[in-house]
Design an enzyme around this catalytic site. Structure first.
Site, short mmCIF file in Angstrom:
data_model
loop_
_atom_site.label_atom_id
_atom_site.label_comp_id
_atom_site.label_asym_id
_atom_site.label_seq_id
_atom_site.Cartn_x
_atom_site.Cartn_y
_atom_site.Cartn_z
N HIS A 25 0.83 -1.21 0.00
CA HIS A 25 0.00 0.00 0.00
C HIS A 25 0.85 1.25 0.00
O HIS A 25 2.01 1.24 0.40
CB HIS A 25 -0.97 0.03 1.18
CG HIS A 25 -0.32 0.03 2.54
ND1 HIS A 25 0.08 -1.12 3.17
CD2 HIS A 25 -0.01 1.04 3.38
CE1 HIS A 25 0.60 -0.81 4.35
NE2 HIS A 25 0.57 0.49 4.51
N GLU A 61 -8.04 3.85 9.20
CA GLU A 61 -7.61 3.71 7.82
C GLU A 61 -8.76 3.24 6.96
O GLU A 61 -9.65 2.53 7.40
CB GLU A 61 -6.44 2.72 7.70
CG GLU A 61 -6.83 1.28 8.01
CD GLU A 61 -5.71 0.29 7.70
OE1 GLU A 61 -4.54 0.62 7.96
OE2 GLU A 61 -6.02 -0.80 7.20
N GLN A 72 -3.99 3.55 0.97
CA GLN A 72 -4.42 3.56 2.37
C GLN A 72 -4.59 5.00 2.82
O GLN A 72 -3.62 5.73 2.99
CB GLN A 72 -3.36 2.86 3.24
CG GLN A 72 -3.69 2.80 4.71
CD GLN A 72 -2.54 2.23 5.52
OE1 GLN A 72 -1.48 2.84 5.59
NE2 GLN A 72 -2.71 1.06 6.09
N HIS A 96 3.68 6.93 4.32
CA HIS A 96 4.62 5.80 4.24
C HIS A 96 4.26 4.90 3.08
O HIS A 96 3.19 5.03 2.48
CB HIS A 96 4.66 5.01 5.56
CG HIS A 96 3.38 4.30 5.91
ND1 HIS A 96 2.39 4.86 6.68
CD2 HIS A 96 2.95 3.05 5.63
CE1 HIS A 96 1.41 3.99 6.84
NE2 HIS A 96 1.71 2.87 6.20
N GLU A 146 6.95 0.49 5.77
CA GLU A 146 6.27 -0.52 6.56
C GLU A 146 6.46 -1.87 5.85
O GLU A 146 6.13 -1.99 4.66
CB GLU A 146 4.78 -0.19 6.69
CG GLU A 146 4.00 -1.20 7.51
CD GLU A 146 2.52 -0.83 7.63
OE1 GLU A 146 2.05 0.07 6.91
OE2 GLU A 146 1.83 -1.47 8.44
CO CO Z 1 0.50 1.18 6.47
#
Ligand code: CO
Length: 150
Positions: A25, A61, A72, A96, A146
């Site tokens: 994502h 989210e 996301q 991120h 992540e």
């Molecule tokens: Co994330």
């Protein structure tokens, strides 16, 4: 094992992305989650595949599925969440990138083996039943990473 310039071996997985199997994502910090969902829906026809409040991170989210990955949309649910601080200092934008990995612990260890700074010292539960670990942007060319194991 192949050896990079640092002299530390990179895992030979036989895959072009090595330990990274897919983009899981791209996370975008937004102030108004409903407005962002509506915008992606009206403009692109994107629909919400999953929605979750992640209490441990202080965020809500909404995941919009795009092929095998997600956008996301992320908004804080508490003033002390890192996303709240991010919005205050940097404003809305890409927060991120989530890389899908087969083994979160192995990918995190690879970061550490190369002198990288982990935010999570060990894999932990993420949203939708995933196992995740964050890597500090200072170790990753300015991007918060992540590692996501499904
Ligand atoms: Co994330």
């Amino acid at each position: 094992m192949s050896t990079d310039a640092s002299g530390v071996g990179a895992p030979a997985t036989g895959l072009p992305g090595g330990l990274l199997t897919e983009i899981d994502h791209v996370a975008i910090a937004v102030r108004d989650l409903e407005a962002a969902i509506t915008w992606y829906g009206e403009v692109f026809g994107a629909t919400v595949a999953h929605r979750e409040v992640v209490g441990s991170d202080g965020v809500e989210e909404a995941l919009l599925k795009v092929a095998d990955s997600y956008v996301q949309l992320l908004t804080p649910v508490r003033d002390d969440s890192t996303v709240a601080r991010y919005l205050e200092t940097r404003g809305e934008g890409i927060h991120h990138v989530g890389y899908r990995v087969a083994d979160c612990a192995a990918a995190l260890q690879a970061v550490k083996d190369h002198g990288g700074r982990a935010i999570d010292q060990a894999p932990r539960p993420g949203s939708r039943g995933t196992t995740v670990a964050f890597v500090h942007p200072k170790s990753a060319f300015g991007t918060l990473i992540e590692l996501v194991e499904e």
